[in-house]
Design a protein around this motif. Structure first.
Motif, PDB file in Angstrom:
ATOM      1  N   PHE A   1       0.856  -1.181   0.000  1.00 37.41           N
ATOM      2  CA  PHE A   1       0.000   0.000   0.000  1.00 37.41           C
ATOM      3  C   PHE A   1       0.894   1.234   0.000  1.00 37.41           C
ATOM      4  CE2 PHE A   1      -4.128  -1.870   0.676  1.00 37.41           C
ATOM      5  CZ  PHE A   1      -3.818  -3.100   1.217  1.00 37.41           C
ATOM      6  N   ALA A   2       0.494   2.214  -0.797  1.00 46.09           N
ATOM      7  CA  ALA A   2       1.230   3.473  -0.823  1.00 46.09           C
ATOM      8  C   ALA A   2       1.112   4.170   0.528  1.00 46.09           C
ATOM      9  CB  ALA A   2       0.683   4.366  -1.931  1.00 46.09           C
ATOM     10  N   ASP A   3       2.130   4.906   0.901  1.00 48.09           N
ATOM     11  CA  ASP A   3       2.147   5.562   2.210  1.00 48.09           C
ATOM     12  C   ASP A   3       0.914   6.427   2.474  1.00 48.09           C
ATOM     13  OD1 ASP A   3       5.765   6.051   2.389  1.00 48.09           O
ATOM     14  OD2 ASP A   3       4.495   4.361   2.931  1.00 48.09           O
ATOM     15  N   PRO A   4       0.419   7.208   1.503  1.00 49.56           N
ATOM     16  CA  PRO A   4      -0.739   8.066   1.789  1.00 49.56           C
ATOM     17  C   PRO A   4      -2.019   7.303   2.156  1.00 49.56           C
ATOM     18  CG  PRO A   4       0.384   8.810  -0.189  1.00 49.56           C
ATOM     19  CD  PRO A   4       0.953   7.477   0.153  1.00 49.56           C
ATOM     20  N   VAL A   5      -2.081   6.008   1.830  1.00 49.27           N
ATOM     21  CA  VAL A   5      -3.321   5.274   2.092  1.00 49.27           C
ATOM     22  C   VAL A   5      -3.154   4.171   3.132  1.00 49.27           C
ATOM     23  CG1 VAL A   5      -4.035   5.734  -0.284  1.00 49.27           C
ATOM     24  CG2 VAL A   5      -3.032   3.505   0.281  1.00 49.27           C
ATOM     25  N   LYS A   6      -1.935   3.971   3.607  1.00 51.23           N
ATOM     26  CA  LYS A   6      -1.706   2.919   4.600  1.00 51.23           C
ATOM     27  C   LYS A   6      -2.555   3.160   5.833  1.00 51.23           C
ATOM     28  CE  LYS A   6       2.966   1.389   3.451  1.00 51.23           C
ATOM     29  NZ  LYS A   6       4.398   1.402   3.831  1.00 51.23           N
ATOM     30  N   GLY A   7      -3.169   2.085   6.300  1.00 51.57           N
ATOM     31  CA  GLY A   7      -4.019   2.181   7.477  1.00 51.57           C
ATOM     32  C   GLY A   7      -5.434   2.626   7.177  1.00 51.57           C
ATOM     33  N   ARG A   8      -5.680   3.084   5.955  1.00 44.42           N
ATOM     34  CA  ARG A   8      -7.027   3.539   5.588  1.00 44.42           C
ATOM     35  C   ARG A   8      -7.651   2.669   4.486  1.00 44.42           C
ATOM     36  NH1 ARG A   8      -7.728   8.309   3.230  1.00 44.42           N
ATOM     37  NH2 ARG A   8      -5.641   8.415   2.272  1.00 44.42           N
ATOM     38  N   PHE A   9      -6.813   2.133   3.618  1.00 47.35           N
ATOM     39  CA  PHE A   9      -7.298   1.327   2.499  1.00 47.35           C
ATOM     40  C   PHE A   9      -6.889  -0.122   2.709  1.00 47.35           C
ATOM     41  CE2 PHE A   9      -7.307   4.798  -1.059  1.00 47.35           C
ATOM     42  CZ  PHE A   9      -8.040   5.620  -0.222  1.00 47.35           C
ATOM     43  N   THR A  10      -7.752  -1.042   2.323  1.00 44.66           N
ATOM     44  CA  THR A  10      -7.427  -2.461   2.360  1.00 44.66           C
ATOM     45  C   THR A  10      -7.918  -3.137   1.077  1.00 44.66           C
ATOM     46  OG1 THR A  10      -9.487  -2.989   3.508  1.00 44.66           O
ATOM     47  CG2 THR A  10      -7.536  -2.608   4.884  1.00 44.66           C
ATOM     48  N   LEU A  11      -7.417  -4.330   0.837  1.00 47.67           N
ATOM     49  CA  LEU A  11      -7.822  -5.126  -0.318  1.00 47.67           C
ATOM     50  C   LEU A  11      -8.601  -6.345   0.144  1.00 47.67           C
ATOM     51  CD1 LEU A  11      -4.506  -5.154  -2.392  1.00 47.67           C
ATOM     52  CD2 LEU A  11      -6.573  -3.848  -2.897  1.00 47.67           C
ATOM     53  N   ALA A  12      -9.497  -6.800  -0.712  1.00 42.94           N
ATOM     54  CA  ALA A  12     -10.246  -8.018  -0.424  1.00 42.94           C
ATOM     55  C   ALA A  12     -10.626  -8.669  -1.748  1.00 42.94           C
ATOM     56  CB  ALA A  12     -11.495  -7.697   0.388  1.00 42.94           C
ATOM     57  N   GLN A  13     -10.967  -9.947  -1.673  1.00 41.27           N
ATOM     58  CA  GLN A  13     -11.448 -10.673  -2.859  1.00 41.27           C
ATOM     59  C   GLN A  13     -12.756 -11.364  -2.530  1.00 41.27           C
ATOM     60  OE1 GLN A  13      -7.868 -13.154  -3.928  1.00 41.27           O
ATOM     61  NE2 GLN A  13      -8.495 -12.580  -5.972  1.00 41.27           N
ATOM     62  N   ASP A  14     -13.543 -11.632  -3.563  1.00 43.29           N
ATOM     63  CA  ASP A  14     -14.735 -12.426  -3.346  1.00 43.29           C
ATOM     64  C   ASP A  14     -14.347 -13.903  -3.263  1.00 43.29           C
ATOM     65  OD1 ASP A  14     -16.076 -13.035  -6.668  1.00 43.29           O
ATOM     66  OD2 ASP A  14     -14.007 -12.718  -6.018  1.00 43.29           O
ATOM     67  N   ARG A  15     -15.281 -14.725  -2.822  1.00 43.95           N
ATOM     68  CA  ARG A  15     -14.998 -16.155  -2.612  1.00 43.95           C
ATOM     69  C   ARG A  15     -14.576 -16.835  -3.910  1.00 43.95           C
ATOM     70  NH1 ARG A  15     -16.389 -19.633   1.438  1.00 43.95           N
ATOM     71  NH2 ARG A  15     -17.624 -17.998   2.425  1.00 43.95           N
ATOM     72  N   ALA A  16     -15.121 -16.405  -5.009  1.00 44.74           N
ATOM     73  CA  ALA A  16     -14.796 -17.019  -6.296  1.00 44.74           C
ATOM     74  C   ALA A  16     -13.475 -16.520  -6.864  1.00 44.74           C
ATOM     75  CB  ALA A  16     -15.916 -16.758  -7.304  1.00 44.74           C
ATOM     76  N   LYS A  17     -12.888 -15.531  -6.189  1.00 44.04           N
ATOM     77  CA  LYS A  17     -11.588 -14.985  -6.622  1.00 44.04           C
ATOM     78  C   LYS A  17     -11.675 -14.345  -8.010  1.00 44.04           C
ATOM     79  CE  LYS A  17      -9.544 -16.862  -2.987  1.00 44.04           C
ATOM     80  NZ  LYS A  17      -9.005 -16.082  -1.885  1.00 44.04           N
ATOM     81  N   THR A  18     -12.811 -13.773  -8.333  1.00 44.42           N
ATOM     82  CA  THR A  18     -12.938 -13.110  -9.631  1.00 44.42           C
ATOM     83  C   THR A  18     -13.022 -11.603  -9.510  1.00 44.42           C
ATOM     84  OG1 THR A  18     -15.336 -13.350  -9.554  1.00 44.42           O
ATOM     85  CG2 THR A  18     -14.096 -15.102 -10.653  1.00 44.42           C
ATOM     86  N   THR A  19     -13.168 -11.114  -8.301  1.00 47.92           N
ATOM     87  CA  THR A  19     -13.308  -9.673  -8.091  1.00 47.92           C
ATOM     88  C   THR A  19     -12.341  -9.215  -7.011  1.00 47.92           C
ATOM     89  OG1 THR A  19     -15.643  -9.739  -8.700  1.00 47.92           O
ATOM     90  CG2 THR A  19     -14.881  -7.802  -7.498  1.00 47.92           C
ATOM     91  N   LEU A  20     -11.604  -8.160  -7.301  1.00 50.70           N
ATOM     92  CA  LEU A  20     -10.697  -7.542  -6.334  1.00 50.70           C
ATOM     93  C   LEU A  20     -11.339  -6.253  -5.842  1.00 50.70           C
ATOM     94  CD1 LEU A  20      -7.831  -7.642  -5.005  1.00 50.70           C
ATOM     95  CD2 LEU A  20      -7.088  -6.134  -6.853  1.00 50.70           C
ATOM     96  N   TYR A  21     -11.423  -6.099  -4.529  1.00 52.68           N
ATOM     97  CA  TYR A  21     -12.028  -4.917  -3.937  1.00 52.68           C
ATOM     98  C   TYR A  21     -10.964  -4.021  -3.326  1.00 52.68           C
ATOM     99  CZ  TYR A  21     -16.222  -7.837  -4.117  1.00 52.68           C
ATOM    100  OH  TYR A  21     -17.236  -8.645  -4.530  1.00 52.68           O
ATOM    101  N   LEU A  22     -11.203  -2.741  -3.408  1.00 56.05           N
ATOM    102  CA  LEU A  22     -10.404  -1.757  -2.673  1.00 56.05           C
ATOM    103  C   LEU A  22     -11.346  -1.089  -1.683  1.00 56.05           C
ATOM    104  CD1 LEU A  22      -7.677  -0.257  -2.339  1.00 56.05           C
ATOM    105  CD2 LEU A  22      -8.568   1.464  -3.932  1.00 56.05           C
ATOM    106  N   ASP A  23     -11.172  -1.401  -0.415  1.00 56.91           N
ATOM    107  CA  ASP A  23     -11.986  -0.814   0.641  1.00 56.91           C
ATOM    108  C   ASP A  23     -11.289   0.440   1.157  1.00 56.91           C
ATOM    109  OD1 ASP A  23     -12.825  -4.109   1.628  1.00 56.91           O
ATOM    110  OD2 ASP A  23     -14.185  -2.621   0.766  1.00 56.91           O
ATOM    111  N   MET A  24     -11.950   1.563   1.002  1.00 54.57           N
ATOM    112  CA  MET A  24     -11.368   2.849   1.365  1.00 54.57           C
ATOM    113  C   MET A  24     -12.154   3.453   2.521  1.00 54.57           C
ATOM    114  SD  MET A  24     -10.687   4.361  -2.461  1.00 54.57           S
ATOM    115  CE  MET A  24     -12.424   4.623  -2.751  1.00 54.57           C
ATOM    116  N   SER A  25     -11.467   3.842   3.565  1.00 58.72           N
ATOM    117  CA  SER A  25     -12.115   4.462   4.712  1.00 58.72           C
ATOM    118  C   SER A  25     -11.348   5.718   5.093  1.00 58.72           C
ATOM    119  CB  SER A  25     -12.190   3.497   5.892  1.00 58.72           C
ATOM    120  OG  SER A  25     -10.889   3.128   6.309  1.00 58.72           O
TER     121      SER A  25
END
Length: 126
Positions: free
Chosen positions: A63-87
């Motif tokens: 993760f880039a420094d400006p987003v560390k601790g605020r953004f995370t990654l996740a995948q769906d169970r089928a592993k076909t979608t990559l999510y970027l969770d931003m808070s």
């Protein structure tokens, strides 16, 4: 043929959250990198987060420094979608966000992405 389709962008206020989705069709992700990048008006594209898949269930993410601790990654169970969770979004997070795939891993970094999505706009207001 690999297709990446982003969605989930929108307008939020400072401190809000968004989940971006990258649906990857026709893509083999094991052994390659995927990532999220962003480009604000008048600025160069910058890396937000990248992830390398060693196997179906093991990976290494950056993760880039400006987003560390605020953004995370996740995948769906089928592993076909990559999510970027931003808070805890900030106005400086305002940009067009792009999903990328087919990247190569060099040491701890990912680069040389082959496939790109069309982008989804994120706007954070004060």
């Amino acid at each position: 043929q690999v297709q990446l389709v982003e969605s989930g962008g929108g307008s939020v206020q400072t401190g809000g959250s968004l989940r971006l989705s990258c649906a990857a069709a026709g893509y083999t992700y094991v052994g390659y990198c995927m990532g999220w990048f962003r480009q604000a008006p008048g600025k160069e594209r910058e890396e937000v987060s990248t992830i390398y898949f060693f196997t179906r269930d093991t990976h290494f993410a950056n993760f880039a420094d400006p987003v560390k601790g605020r953004f995370t990654l996740a995948q769906d169970r089928a592993k076909t979608t990559l999510y970027l969770d931003m808070s805890s979004l900030k106005p400086e997070d305002t940009a067009m966000y792009f999903c990328a795939a087919g990247g190569r891993k060099y040491g701890s970094r990912c680069t040389d992405f082959t496939y790109w999505g069309q982008g989804t706009q994120v706007t954070v207001s004060t």
